[in-house]
Design an enzyme around this catalytic site. Structure first.
Site, short mmCIF file in Angstrom:
data_model
loop_
_atom_site.label_atom_id
_atom_site.label_comp_id
_atom_site.label_asym_id
_atom_site.label_seq_id
_atom_site.Cartn_x
_atom_site.Cartn_y
_atom_site.Cartn_z
N ASP A 199 0.82 -1.21 0.00
CA ASP A 199 0.00 0.00 0.00
C ASP A 199 0.86 1.27 0.00
O ASP A 199 0.58 2.22 -0.73
CB ASP A 199 -0.96 0.01 1.19
CG ASP A 199 -0.30 -0.45 2.49
OD1 ASP A 199 0.94 -0.58 2.54
OD2 ASP A 199 -1.04 -0.70 3.46
N PHE A 200 1.92 1.27 0.80
CA PHE A 200 2.82 2.42 0.86
C PHE A 200 3.46 2.68 -0.50
O PHE A 200 3.52 3.81 -0.99
CB PHE A 200 3.90 2.19 1.92
CG PHE A 200 4.96 3.26 1.97
CD1 PHE A 200 4.78 4.41 2.72
CD2 PHE A 200 6.15 3.13 1.26
CE1 PHE A 200 5.75 5.40 2.76
CE2 PHE A 200 7.12 4.10 1.28
CZ PHE A 200 6.92 5.25 2.04
#
Length: 397
Positions: free
Chosen positions: A235-236
């Site tokens: 996600d990052f």
């Protein structure tokens, strides 16, 4: 001696400034949360909303899985599809999904079994086939433990303006029974909410992938979903790929309602440790230096010395006032997320708040002591930059 006093004075100023900044972030997150959260969109034209493909990676079942998945079938949105990605053909979640597909035949829903091995991340592998089959340009990745209100998709789509490439929800939790549920609400509604909201105001990448809407064409420019299979914190890196290409990321006004039926305080601590280890590998400066001194007790003890040095104030008196201010600001933040009074007693809030403030520094020490991450029954070793390698247990016959 004068040089030592000068250094101590400078250190005291630095610590006191850090305290002022932390309190500023508290007020900033409360004001921003009050302005952002729980908005309604009465002027939205349904016919103008874009189509959305919803990817639901599933592994196993928990007591609330049916309720969580059914909330997506009840979504009030003109054009969406549900793509259930099930890791194994024998997975028990397959029966739940099929029962919901039979119950709601008008909803465009499909199952994909087996996944595809495109990297080390099990979640990415699980979604690979469903991602390729998605027919809309907007992709929503939504974890199995998320429950959605019927207007959440509309809310997320509204924030997907022409210059925005990714819209995410701030993690929070549904109200459930027991002390563990209250503890989760206190953590996600105070310490985590302050970090999440203030980071978004300041333009810091902190997108969490449990509920994240993104533009598929831009993701394809970055190599497609499989490109991020080399990371556990996909996600990052997905959010960073959008930022690097000039797109904005936004948090929407509806919070991500985590509603797992299996929850406990040790389980939450394991999750927090895993996230800490990932942050240490990806943003070591924040995780190893700023985060420890931004905690209530740690910062209070440091600043107790600073104010006693600078202003000749009793350290104990200051520390008590500091804790009271922090406690009240956290309580206010929690009421903002709840849009009113909290769903448990103030005594329960006090107990869980104290438990979180005491245990979190210990969890940080634990995360630095043991760098191995255990996730979905598999062990991974982190490398600097967020890359990982899987550790295999040797078996003997």
């Amino acid at each position: 001696m004068e040089s030592v006093d000068f250094l101590l004075f400078g250190l005291a100023i630095l610590i006191f400034s850090g305290w002022c900044f932390s309190v500023f972030l508290h007020f900033l997150s409360i004001i921003y949360g009050k302005w952002l959260l729980h908005r309604s969109h009465p002027d939205v034209v349904f016919e103008d909303l874009p189509g959305i493909s919803i990817l639901k990676p599933l592994v196993g079942i928990d007591p609330n899985l049916f309720e969580n998945l059914e909330s997506f079938f009840k979504m009030k949105y003109p054009n969406f599809e549900l793509l259930f990605c099930i890791q194994d053909e024998m997975d028990a979640s397959r029966m739940i999904v099929q029962s919901l597909i039979d119950k709601y035949p008008k909803v465009d829903a499909k199952m994909f079994l087996g996944g595809r091995n495109v990297g080390i991340n099990p979640k990415i592998n699980n979604m690979a086939i469903g991602y390729e089959a998605a027919k809309h340009d907007l992709i929503l990745i939504s974890d199995s433990g998320i429950k959605m209100d019927e207007d959440t998709l509309v809310d997320m789509a509204v924030y997907m303006t022409p210059n925005v490439g990714l819209v995410h929800q701030m993690p929070y939790t549904c109200t459930r029974k027991g002390l563990a549920s209250t503890y989760e609400k206190v953590y996600f509604g105070t310490q985590h909410a302050k970090m999440y909201l203030s980071a978004n105001v300041l333009g810091i990448n902190c997108a969490v992938g449990m509920s994240c809407l993104m533009r598929k064409p831009i993701l394809e420019e970055a190599g497609g979903l499989h490109e991020f299979g080399q990371y556990l914190a996909e996600d990052f890196f997905i959010a960073q790929a959008f930022l690097d290409r000039g797109w904005r990321t936004k948090v929407c006004s509806r919070v991500a309602q985590q509603n797992s039926g299996s929850y406990s305080i040790p389980h939450l601590h394991q999750r927090l440790c895993r996230w800490m280890k990932l942050r240490t590998a990806m943003v070591p400066g924040t995780s190893m230096f700023w985060e420890p001194i931004s905690l209530c007790i740690n910062l209070g003890l440091l600043n107790a010395w600073a104010v006693s040095f600078l202003f000749d104030i009793s350290p104990l008196s200051y520390l008590l006032v500091h804790i009271l201010i922090w406690f009240l600001l956290d309580y206010t933040m929690l009421t903002v997320l709840e849009k009113g009074s909290i769903p448990f007693s103030k005594v329960d809030y006090l107990v869980c708040w104290c438990l979180n403030e005491i245990s979190y520094p210990l969890l940080m020490l634990q995360s630095h002591w043991d760098p191995i991450i255990t996730w979905r029954g598999r062990n991974f070793k982190l490398k600097w930059g967020g890359l990982v390698e899987e550790l295999y247990v040797k078996q003997t016959v």
